[in-house]
Design an enzyme around this catalytic site. Structure first.
Site, short mmCIF file in Angstrom:
data_model
loop_
_atom_site.label_atom_id
_atom_site.label_comp_id
_atom_site.label_asym_id
_atom_site.label_seq_id
_atom_site.Cartn_x
_atom_site.Cartn_y
_atom_site.Cartn_z
N LYS A 143 0.83 -1.20 0.00
CA LYS A 143 0.00 0.00 0.00
C LYS A 143 0.87 1.26 0.00
O LYS A 143 1.78 1.39 0.80
CB LYS A 143 -0.92 0.00 1.22
CG LYS A 143 -1.85 -1.21 1.26
CD LYS A 143 -2.70 -1.23 2.52
CE LYS A 143 -1.86 -1.43 3.76
NZ LYS A 143 -2.68 -1.65 4.98
N THR B 216 -7.25 9.67 9.47
CA THR B 216 -6.84 8.43 8.80
C THR B 216 -6.71 7.26 9.76
O THR B 216 -6.25 6.19 9.39
CB THR B 216 -5.50 8.63 8.08
OG1 THR B 216 -4.52 9.06 9.03
CG2 THR B 216 -5.63 9.67 6.97
N GLY C 134 -7.25 4.04 11.39
CA GLY C 134 -7.98 2.83 11.04
C GLY C 134 -8.16 2.55 9.57
O GLY C 134 -8.89 1.63 9.19
N THR C 135 -7.49 3.32 8.71
CA THR C 135 -7.67 3.09 7.27
C THR C 135 -7.16 1.71 6.84
O THR C 135 -7.75 1.06 5.99
CB THR C 135 -6.95 4.18 6.45
OG1 THR C 135 -5.61 4.33 6.94
CG2 THR C 135 -7.68 5.50 6.57
N GLY C 136 -6.04 1.26 7.43
CA GLY C 136 -5.51 -0.06 7.07
C GLY C 136 -6.46 -1.17 7.47
O GLY C 136 -6.68 -2.13 6.71
N CYS C 137 -7.04 -1.06 8.66
CA CYS C 137 -8.02 -2.05 9.12
C CYS C 137 -9.22 -2.07 8.19
O CYS C 137 -9.74 -3.14 7.82
CB CYS C 137 -8.47 -1.72 10.54
SG CYS C 137 -7.16 -1.63 11.77
#
Length: 262
Positions: free
Chosen positions: A173, A204, A206-209
């Protein structure tokens, strides 16, 4: 209805971890379940404390889920201890879990380490080979390959290196890049680039979760991996562009409900 299991830490602020996962799964039309690996005291400004569950209790949680409501996909997030990783590996093999998405959560957005050094090796050796796809961001990919990543070519090389080492698909990513939000997927067959516009949104957390849970939801619904990633990225970009703010400062963006409100 398709079912997805999140194996991850709890975020008391609701913006990341299993809370973000369950909201994302609901908004993507699947039934979400969770096995908690740790309790965390955290918010958008940082992580104040981590309290891991015992391996025995994690094992009980996974038995409870797999023997009753068998998941069509599994998302694995924060796992800070090698003993917990060992339990997850054994249960995924025992129950022949499918459509496994591993988000190798190593460092919080605020910079706090969320995983012990011994657990990094366990993660690579025990969970990556079971994964349909692993979703590291650039800093995590640098840890995994042991080299710095500055260019799109180096992102692509890192994805291939991880994929070839562990036999899994890899989504590297690029959201940590200053100029774009382009991601690259190597699925052991071909390279797929997903181009994205950098969205100036401070929320931003928690965007990966959210992205990894959306991918797992799409895999559960029968999408092939490149399609699952593409739809998940579109979902996350829509949530970020909605610009929902929950209060003063950079409050956690509730990505699922940002799209709902939009």
């Amino acid at each position: 209805m398709k079912k997805v299991l999140s194996i991850a830490g709890s975020d008391c602020s609701g913006g990341a971890g299993i809370q973000a996962d369950l909201k994302t799964m609901t908004m993507n039309g699947v039934y979400g379940m969770s096995a908690v690996t740790a309790l965390t005291a955290q918010n958008t400004t940082g992580v104040q404390g981590v309290f891991p569950v015992s391996p025995e209790f994690l094992s009980l949680q996974l038995d409870s889920i797999f023997t009753d409501i068998f998941p069509d996909a599994v998302k694995i997030g924060m796992v800070s201890d090698a003993a917990l990783i060992d339990v997850i590996q054994k249960k995924l093999i025992q129950y022949r879990a499918r459509n496994i998405v591993v988000d190798p959560v190593m460092v919080s957005t605020s910079g706090m380490s969320l995983i012990r050094d011994s657990a990094v090796e366990a993660l690579k050796e025990k969970l990556f080979p079971l994964a349909t796809v692993v979703t590291p961001n650039i800093p995590e990919a640098e840890v995994l390959v042991g080299t710095a990543i500055y260019s799109p070519e180096e992102m692509e090389q890192a994805a291939k290196k991880i994929a070839e080492a562990y036999g899994c698909g890899v989504l590297c990513k690029g959201g940590h890049s200053r100029n774009d939000a382009n991601d690259v997927l190597y699925d052991n067959k071909a390279v797929h680039w997903f181009l994205g516009e950098h969205i100036e949104n401070p929320n931003t957390h928690g965007t990966g979760c959210t992205l990894s849970s959306a991918i797992a939801s799409n895999l559960a619904k029968g999408m092939v991996l490149p399609e699952a990633v593409s739809c998940a990225k579109t979902y996350l970009s829509g949530a970020l562009s909605a610009m929902l703010d929950l209060g003063k400062g950079s409050g956690p963006l509730n990505h699922a409900y940002a799209l709902y409100k939009k």
